[in-house]
Design an enzyme around this catalytic site. Sequence first.
Site, PDB file in Angstrom:
ATOM      1  CG  HIS A 247      -2.064   0.910   1.172  1.00  0.00           C
ATOM      2  ND1 HIS A 247      -1.927   2.280   1.182  1.00  0.00           N
ATOM      3  CD2 HIS A 247      -3.399   0.664   1.098  1.00  0.00           C
ATOM      4  CE1 HIS A 247      -3.130   2.833   1.119  1.00  0.00           C
ATOM      5  NE2 HIS A 247      -4.048   1.880   1.068  1.00  0.00           N
ATOM      6  NE  ARG A 270      -3.753   7.568  -1.433  1.00  0.00           N
ATOM      7  CZ  ARG A 270      -3.789   6.399  -2.056  1.00  0.00           C
ATOM      8  NH1 ARG A 270      -3.730   6.352  -3.375  1.00  0.00           N
ATOM      9  NH2 ARG A 270      -3.876   5.282  -1.374  1.00  0.00           N
TER      10      ARG A 270
END
Length: 579
Positions: A247, A270
């Site tokens: 990740h 995000r």
Amino acid sequence: MAQVIVVGGGLAGLSAAHTVLERGGNVLVLDKQPFMGGNSTKATSGINGAGTQPQQDAGIADSARIFFEDTKKSARELARDDLIQVLTGRSADAVHWLQSKFGLDLTKVARLGGHSQPRTHRGGAQFPGMVITYAQLERLEDLSVSDPERVKVIKKARVTKLVKDSSGAVVGVEYECGGKTETAYGPVILATGGYAADFTGDSLLKKYRPEYYELPTTNGEHSTGDGHKLALSIGASAIDLEKVQVHPTGLVDPKEPDAKVKFLAAEALRGVGGLLLDNTGKRFVDELQHRDYVTGKMWENGKYPIRLVLNGKASKDIEWHCKHYVGRGLMKRFDSGEALAKEFGLAPEVLRKTFEDYNVSVRTQKDPFGKKFFQGEWKFDDFFHVAVMTPVLHYTMGGLEIDAESRIIDQSGKPIPGLFAAGEVAGGVHGANRLGGSSLLGCVVFGRVSGDSASAYLLQATSAAVQKAGGRLSALAGHISGSTAASTPDSAAAAPVGKSASGEYTLADVAKHNKKDDIWVVIDGQVLDVTKFLPDHPGGEKAIILYAGRDATEEFNMLHDPKVIPRYAPDAVIGKVKA
């Protein structure tokens, strides 16, 4: 008592257990941890669903077919259409089941990387993984008290062997608990999670991705591939074990930058508009691309530290997350662009130009890094939340090979009778790369599929046994009619009543107990000695140590239900704070 055995107490195992109960069956849950929940409680972005009521209410035109195509594109050459069809086709039902059966708020919908539509559901506060998992966990533990003949939960129970009969069917497990080896009988659902923290002597991580072995991880230390190893030892087939997801956004703790275990920065940060900036204050990637792509660009760019920056609008959209990260010392707030630039060690004009360039992309919908989805323009005169990011081991796409009914496949390509898998232990569901928001979804969907399949298998085996006395299924019925060989002190029983106050303490008294081997905290006016509880805390030791000798009420109440202390740590209460 005929029963289904669920190995693992995370969201996949809990969803399987509840499904077995819905089908009229009995269930035994075995978990090696002192507290159930697993990595599911750490999921921070939400659960995917296509064609849900919350999407319709928000005017989002999505469907299982669109979700299928997005997932297949992410899975790339390893796409298993049959499993993706199950995952995406049952996604809306999974969200609705959580809403209706457990009363969960999943009305907020966001778009994560690799999704063509907003479809990741969460509520207005707290981490969705924790909310979803705890709702199921508390319901199951309540049932284990109110209906112990149907529901048994045994913690600190490490399964060491899958028991088979002469035909090769799995008929139960052996497990160690309280210093004894016990045996339980019934069809088995493995829901033991992945191996992204497998740093053991027979590490699957080291065997299949040695180049990742030294990376930090977001996983709890229990994620050591136990279920994989159990099933492989009896001839199960594995698939894609080299597919380990790194990740892009693990949070770097400024106080412990080299810590092996990192806290994950939710992809939703995000999704609401956060930007990734390198040490020159510039963007270098489409922040909403697939996880493996963003990670690759971070490594390629190499201009560290890389920071995730949220402007005022994004901060408000995901306010609870920001507050939590700030409280843990993992994120900072800045009240102006000038202050933000100072944090970067750059002239204000540099960041101002970065924002201006990004605004051009927003207005023209043409981004140099290929970004397609925007959340509005940025202002330099704004407030910001900022954290340092690093790639982290996060999820293992590979695992035990299953079919669309969650049956574990052997090396000849046939299902192993009596053995099923759900959650991260099951390989092939996500192919080469998992989409954000599909981890919780995979747990719920395949937890329910495995619960259905195991229940049907149990019913068929029991019915056939009545008609075929002396045959294999008769023997199986004899096995599955038994319960565990012995109850243990860790089996679910009525939660002990919280200890009555033994005294009063000032905050100055509490402050003296601020070391790992002698740690007190205050929660809602109660004084707790959590020294012995520390190694058992599901969120890790650091989460408690951060508040050693202090009042932890605000942080505790952000994450926990009031029932947590009397249920899980009643003996920790030693008194109350003096008025």
